[in-house]
Scaffold this active site. Structure first.
Site, PDB file in Angstrom:
ATOM      1  N   PRO A 161     -11.427  58.738  -2.458  1.00 19.50           N
ATOM      2  CA  PRO A 161     -10.688  57.594  -3.011  1.00 19.50           C
ATOM      3  C   PRO A 161     -11.312  57.091  -4.304  1.00 19.50           C
ATOM      4  O   PRO A 161     -12.520  57.225  -4.515  1.00 19.50           O
ATOM      5  CB  PRO A 161     -10.794  56.532  -1.904  1.00 19.50           C
ATOM      6  CG  PRO A 161     -11.850  56.993  -0.975  1.00 19.50           C
ATOM      7  CD  PRO A 161     -12.054  58.455  -1.175  1.00 19.50           C
ATOM      8  N   ASP A 162     -10.470  56.564  -5.190  1.00 18.66           N
ATOM      9  CA  ASP A 162     -11.008  55.945  -6.406  1.00 18.66           C
ATOM     10  C   ASP A 162     -11.395  54.507  -6.084  1.00 18.66           C
ATOM     11  O   ASP A 162     -11.476  54.116  -4.912  1.00 18.66           O
ATOM     12  CB  ASP A 162     -10.004  56.067  -7.564  1.00 18.66           C
ATOM     13  CG  ASP A 162      -8.736  55.275  -7.323  1.00 18.66           C
ATOM     14  OD1 ASP A 162      -8.611  54.616  -6.268  1.00 18.66           O
ATOM     15  OD2 ASP A 162      -7.842  55.306  -8.189  1.00 18.66           O
ATOM     16  N   PHE A 163     -11.658  53.718  -7.104  1.00 21.74           N
ATOM     17  CA  PHE A 163     -11.995  52.309  -6.876  1.00 21.74           C
ATOM     18  C   PHE A 163     -10.740  51.450  -6.711  1.00 21.74           C
ATOM     19  O   PHE A 163     -10.599  50.704  -5.764  1.00 21.74           O
ATOM     20  CB  PHE A 163     -12.752  51.757  -8.090  1.00 21.74           C
ATOM     21  CG  PHE A 163     -14.251  51.890  -7.994  1.00 21.74           C
ATOM     22  CD1 PHE A 163     -14.870  52.359  -6.858  1.00 21.74           C
ATOM     23  CD2 PHE A 163     -15.044  51.512  -9.083  1.00 21.74           C
ATOM     24  CE1 PHE A 163     -16.242  52.478  -6.789  1.00 21.74           C
ATOM     25  CE2 PHE A 163     -16.418  51.618  -9.028  1.00 21.74           C
ATOM     26  CZ  PHE A 163     -17.019  52.105  -7.886  1.00 21.74           C
ATOM     27  N   ARG A 164      -9.840  51.573  -7.708  1.00 23.63           N
ATOM     28  CA  ARG A 164      -8.878  50.496  -7.891  1.00 23.63           C
ATOM     29  C   ARG A 164      -7.443  50.788  -7.487  1.00 23.63           C
ATOM     30  O   ARG A 164      -6.594  49.910  -7.607  1.00 23.63           O
ATOM     31  CB  ARG A 164      -8.909  50.037  -9.361  1.00 23.63           C
ATOM     32  CG  ARG A 164     -10.225  49.380  -9.726  1.00 23.63           C
ATOM     33  CD  ARG A 164     -10.281  48.936 -11.166  1.00 23.63           C
ATOM     34  NE  ARG A 164     -11.542  48.271 -11.443  1.00 23.63           N
ATOM     35  CZ  ARG A 164     -12.694  48.909 -11.692  1.00 23.63           C
ATOM     36  NH1 ARG A 164     -12.710  50.234 -11.726  1.00 23.63           N
ATOM     37  NH2 ARG A 164     -13.802  48.246 -11.909  1.00 23.63           N
ATOM     38  N   ASN A 189     -17.789  59.944 -12.709  1.00 26.28           N
ATOM     39  CA  ASN A 189     -17.836  60.258 -11.288  1.00 26.28           C
ATOM     40  C   ASN A 189     -19.238  60.625 -10.830  1.00 26.28           C
ATOM     41  O   ASN A 189     -20.043  61.163 -11.581  1.00 26.28           O
ATOM     42  CB  ASN A 189     -16.858  61.385 -10.964  1.00 26.28           C
ATOM     43  CG  ASN A 189     -15.422  60.929 -11.118  1.00 26.28           C
ATOM     44  OD1 ASN A 189     -15.175  59.728 -11.264  1.00 26.28           O
ATOM     45  ND2 ASN A 189     -14.491  61.850 -11.100  1.00 26.28           N
ATOM     46  N   ASP A 222     -19.492  62.247  -7.759  1.00 29.39           N
ATOM     47  CA  ASP A 222     -19.261  63.167  -6.644  1.00 29.39           C
ATOM     48  C   ASP A 222     -19.774  64.573  -6.914  1.00 29.39           C
ATOM     49  O   ASP A 222     -19.788  65.428  -6.025  1.00 29.39           O
ATOM     50  CB  ASP A 222     -17.776  63.204  -6.270  1.00 29.39           C
ATOM     51  CG  ASP A 222     -16.868  63.550  -7.450  1.00 29.39           C
ATOM     52  OD1 ASP A 222     -17.277  64.345  -8.310  1.00 29.39           O
ATOM     53  OD2 ASP A 222     -15.737  63.032  -7.512  1.00 29.39           O
ATOM     54  N   HIS A 249     -22.541  57.913 -15.135  1.00 30.33           N
ATOM     55  CA  HIS A 249     -22.945  56.945 -14.122  1.00 30.33           C
ATOM     56  C   HIS A 249     -23.874  57.564 -13.084  1.00 30.33           C
ATOM     57  O   HIS A 249     -23.951  57.109 -11.949  1.00 30.33           O
ATOM     58  CB  HIS A 249     -21.708  56.319 -13.469  1.00 30.33           C
ATOM     59  CG  HIS A 249     -20.941  55.439 -14.424  1.00 30.33           C
ATOM     60  ND1 HIS A 249     -19.690  54.927 -14.153  1.00 30.33           N
ATOM     61  CD2 HIS A 249     -21.262  54.982 -15.666  1.00 30.33           C
ATOM     62  CE1 HIS A 249     -19.277  54.208 -15.191  1.00 30.33           C
ATOM     63  NE2 HIS A 249     -20.202  54.224 -16.114  1.00 30.33           N
TER      64      HIS A 249
HETATM   65  P1  CNA Z   1     -10.882  53.392 -11.017  1.00 24.97           P
HETATM   66  O1  CNA Z   1     -11.122  52.080 -11.622  1.00 24.97           O
HETATM   67  O2  CNA Z   1     -10.622  53.435  -9.552  1.00 24.97           O
HETATM   68  O3  CNA Z   1      -9.655  54.055 -11.796  1.00 24.97           O
HETATM   69  C1  CNA Z   1      -9.078  55.271 -11.391  1.00 24.97           C
HETATM   70  C2  CNA Z   1      -7.837  55.501 -12.233  1.00 24.97           C
HETATM   71  O4  CNA Z   1      -7.314  56.755 -11.886  1.00 24.97           O
HETATM   72  C3  CNA Z   1      -6.754  54.454 -11.992  1.00 24.97           C
HETATM   73  O5  CNA Z   1      -6.193  54.066 -13.221  1.00 24.97           O
HETATM   74  C4  CNA Z   1      -5.753  55.202 -11.138  1.00 24.97           C
HETATM   75  O6  CNA Z   1      -4.421  54.765 -11.353  1.00 24.97           O
HETATM   76  C5  CNA Z   1      -5.935  56.614 -11.608  1.00 24.97           C
HETATM   77  N1  CNA Z   1      -5.606  57.586 -10.582  1.00 24.97           N
HETATM   78  C6  CNA Z   1      -6.143  57.710  -9.346  1.00 24.97           C
HETATM   79  N2  CNA Z   1      -5.599  58.742  -8.692  1.00 24.97           N
HETATM   80  C7  CNA Z   1      -4.684  59.286  -9.550  1.00 24.97           C
HETATM   81  C8  CNA Z   1      -3.794  60.381  -9.461  1.00 24.97           C
HETATM   82  N3  CNA Z   1      -3.724  61.142  -8.370  1.00 24.97           N
HETATM   83  N4  CNA Z   1      -2.991  60.632 -10.503  1.00 24.97           N
HETATM   84  C9  CNA Z   1      -3.044  59.882 -11.638  1.00 24.97           C
HETATM   85  N5  CNA Z   1      -3.883  58.840 -11.782  1.00 24.97           N
HETATM   86  C10 CNA Z   1      -4.698  58.549 -10.744  1.00 24.97           C
HETATM   87  O7  CNA Z   1     -12.080  54.387 -11.316  1.00 24.97           O
HETATM   88  P2  CNA Z   1     -12.836  54.634 -12.698  1.00 24.97           P
HETATM   89  O8  CNA Z   1     -13.301  56.012 -12.660  1.00 24.97           O
HETATM   90  O9  CNA Z   1     -12.072  54.169 -13.870  1.00 24.97           O
HETATM   91  O10 CNA Z   1     -14.050  53.642 -12.541  1.00 24.97           O
HETATM   92  C11 CNA Z   1     -15.332  54.053 -12.792  1.00 24.97           C
HETATM   93  C12 CNA Z   1     -16.203  53.972 -11.568  1.00 24.97           C
HETATM   94  C13 CNA Z   1     -15.564  54.568 -10.361  1.00 24.97           C
HETATM   95  C14 CNA Z   1     -17.424  54.791 -11.780  1.00 24.97           C
HETATM   96  O11 CNA Z   1     -18.540  53.988 -11.850  1.00 24.97           O
HETATM   97  C15 CNA Z   1     -17.515  55.773 -10.609  1.00 24.97           C
HETATM   98  O12 CNA Z   1     -18.819  55.959 -10.184  1.00 24.97           O
HETATM   99  C16 CNA Z   1     -16.687  55.142  -9.558  1.00 24.97           C
HETATM  100  N6  CNA Z   1     -16.138  56.019  -8.525  1.00 24.97           N
HETATM  101  C17 CNA Z   1     -16.363  57.359  -8.543  1.00 24.97           C
HETATM  102  C18 CNA Z   1     -15.820  58.160  -7.561  1.00 24.97           C
HETATM  103  C19 CNA Z   1     -16.093  59.623  -7.598  1.00 24.97           C
HETATM  104  O13 CNA Z   1     -17.181  60.029  -8.025  1.00 24.97           O
HETATM  105  N7  CNA Z   1     -15.145  60.458  -7.186  1.00 24.97           N
HETATM  106  C20 CNA Z   1     -15.021  57.602  -6.553  1.00 24.97           C
HETATM  107  C21 CNA Z   1     -14.812  56.218  -6.577  1.00 24.97           C
HETATM  108  C22 CNA Z   1     -15.366  55.437  -7.566  1.00 24.97           C
END
Ligand code: CNA
Length: 449
Positions: free
Chosen positions: A144-147, A218, A220, A237
């Protein structure tokens, strides 16, 4: 002692001082052994180049000049939660935009922003591609993402018993109570997820010799798992690959830290007894030294691809404003973010909104890379997923209390409250190169679609 946002601004790169022309950027092209099977620009003969250049000229004549330098020197604020889905400037992303390499040259009017950028790549105009990525590139891998409302980590934090979502990555909060982060870390530790099509698309950019650098937020580790080499990757990060004391930064064996965390124990520093954490960058912490490669990379970039990020975390988010003002920027995301929320879009800005994996697949099809990417993925399917955890502390290359920006200007991670001035001086140059002309043309396409 934390540095303020403005101290970071002062250290921000000044693009005009490092402007490079298209020809010099061509000389800086990175090569790769895999380039021997490059199916890119070389497959296009002079006649096709002539055709497509005239299509560019046609686009240019249709261009709405109001987009020129439309962004004020200081862009608007993007505060937390303000990134509502934007409709303006959204390209259709419809299946009708799908074009084979042959068809989109023949039917220029049906091109969307994605196709315009694909065409620039195929014309050989983008040889120093910088990719800026966030959690959205890994949601297709099941992380999962953050937001994202509903599925994002921030919407599912009740179980961590924290007062506000960012607390889980707040270094002071961690110092007081590491358990919320350790609970989350158990789910995020590399080893159980596989890279997806999007990661392999970026690896293919590298194979084609076009990837100048990937900057990922990321943690991960999936970029490395899919084979993007270390020298092409900036994990801005941090990552779980190394661990250290959160107070004195004494390195700690990452495998031992993982073992402790996975077994609900708290790893402690052998030097000062404070809590050890993986070297994931928290709010209030310095970014890794490698992050500062951006001062060289972004002025050199001839295409910026931004994917799967909400551009809410500083200083990372502001990187997208440090490419030259004429360089095409392509946002691939579910909704508009950062400078792409502005209307009109800057010349050369394109966004393709929708599911990222779907969009990237269409992009790859336009480039003629899809089969190679799928083949690459198939060849990796049988491989074990490396855990990417290094045991010896020396692997981090860091020394206690020295690693986190003691001598270099630190970039500290912050949630974006205000957006610093975009394009600081970036548009002051007067030279106009071929690639800049392309960039105008592709904007025209974006505006008219
Ligand atoms: P965020 O703020 O959650 O933004 C993610 C963005 O991606 C949003 O605008 C979503 O709409 C978009 N999104 C998500 N899934 C899809 C999809 N399938 N298709 C199109 N768009 C999509 O996360 P950010 O990366 O902007 O924030 C930075 C943080 C998140 C960093 O410090 C990371 O360490 C942290 N993070 C990382 C992971 C990981 O490593 N996979 C997971 C969760 C959070």
């Amino acid at each position: 002692m934390n540095r303020s946002r403005s101290s970071w601004d002062k250290k921000a790169p000044q693009p005009p001082g490092t402007r490079i022309t298209r020809s010099s950027s061509s000389q800086a092209r990175h090569t790769d052994p895999a380039e021997t099977y490059d199916s890119g620009p070389g497959t296009y003969g002079k006649q096709r180049k002539k055709q497509t250049d005239s299509a560019l000229a046609q686009d240019l004549s249709q261009m709405s000049v109001s987009g020129q330098d439309g962004l004020p020197a200081s862009t608007g604020k993007l505060s937390k939660g303000s990134s509502e889905p934007a409709q303006a400037g959204q390209s259709s992303g419809s299946r009708s935009d799908q074009c084979s390499p042959t068809t989109f040259a023949a039917k220029p009017k049906s091109r969307g922003g994605l196709a315009s950028v694909a065409r620039l790549v195929k014309l050989g105009r983008c040889k120093n591609v910088v990719v800026v990525a966030g959690a959205g590139i890994s949601t297709a891998s099941g992380i999962p993402d953050f937001r994202t409302p509903g599925t994002g980590l921030y919407a599912n934090l009740e179980k961590y018993n924290i007062p506000y979502p960012e607390a889980i990555f707040n270094i002071d909060y961690f110092s007081n109570d590491p358990q919320p982060f350790f609970s989350l870390a158990k789910a995020l530790y590399p080893g159980s997820h596989r890279p997806n099509y999007i990661h392999f698309f970026i690896r293919m950019l590298h194979h084609k010799g076009l990837l100048l650098r990937m900057y990922t937020q990321n943690i991960d580790g999936l970029e490395k798992v899919c084979g993007i080499p270390d020298d092409k990757l900036v994990e801005a990060h941090g990552s779980f690959a190394t661990a250290s004391c959160h107070l004195c930064y004494t390195p700690y064996p990452a495998a031992e830290a993982k073992h402790a965390i996975m077994n609900d124990n708290v790893p402690t520093c052998s030097f000062c007894a404070a809590t050890v954490k993986p070297d994931v960058v928290f709010f209030g912490e310095d970014l890794p030294q490698k992050y500062f490669l951006h001062t060289k990379d972004f002025p050199k970039a001839d295409l910026l691809i931004i994917m799967g990020t909400s551009l809410q975390i500083e200083p990372f988010a502001s990187l997208v404003n440090t490419v030259r003002s004429t360089v095409p920027r392509l946002l691939l995301n579910r909704h508009a973010v950062g400078p792409f929320e502005k209307v009109p879009l800057r010349r050369g800005d394109h966004m393709e909104l929708g599911d990222l994996e779907d969009t990237v697949r269409r992009f790859a099809e336009m480039l003629g890379w899809n089969d190679e990417i799928e083949e690459l993925m198939r060849s990796q399917e049988t491989l074990n997923i490396p855990a990417l955890i290094s045991s010896p502390p020396s692997v981090s290359g860091q020394t206690p209390c020295q690693s986190r920006g003691a001598s270099e200007p630190p970039g500290r991670m912050e949630t974006s409250k205000s957006r610093p001035g975009a394009q600081r001086g970036a548009s002051s140059g007067s030279e106009e190169t071929d690639s800049e002309t392309d960039s105008k043309s592709s904007v025209s396409s974006s505006l008219s679609n």
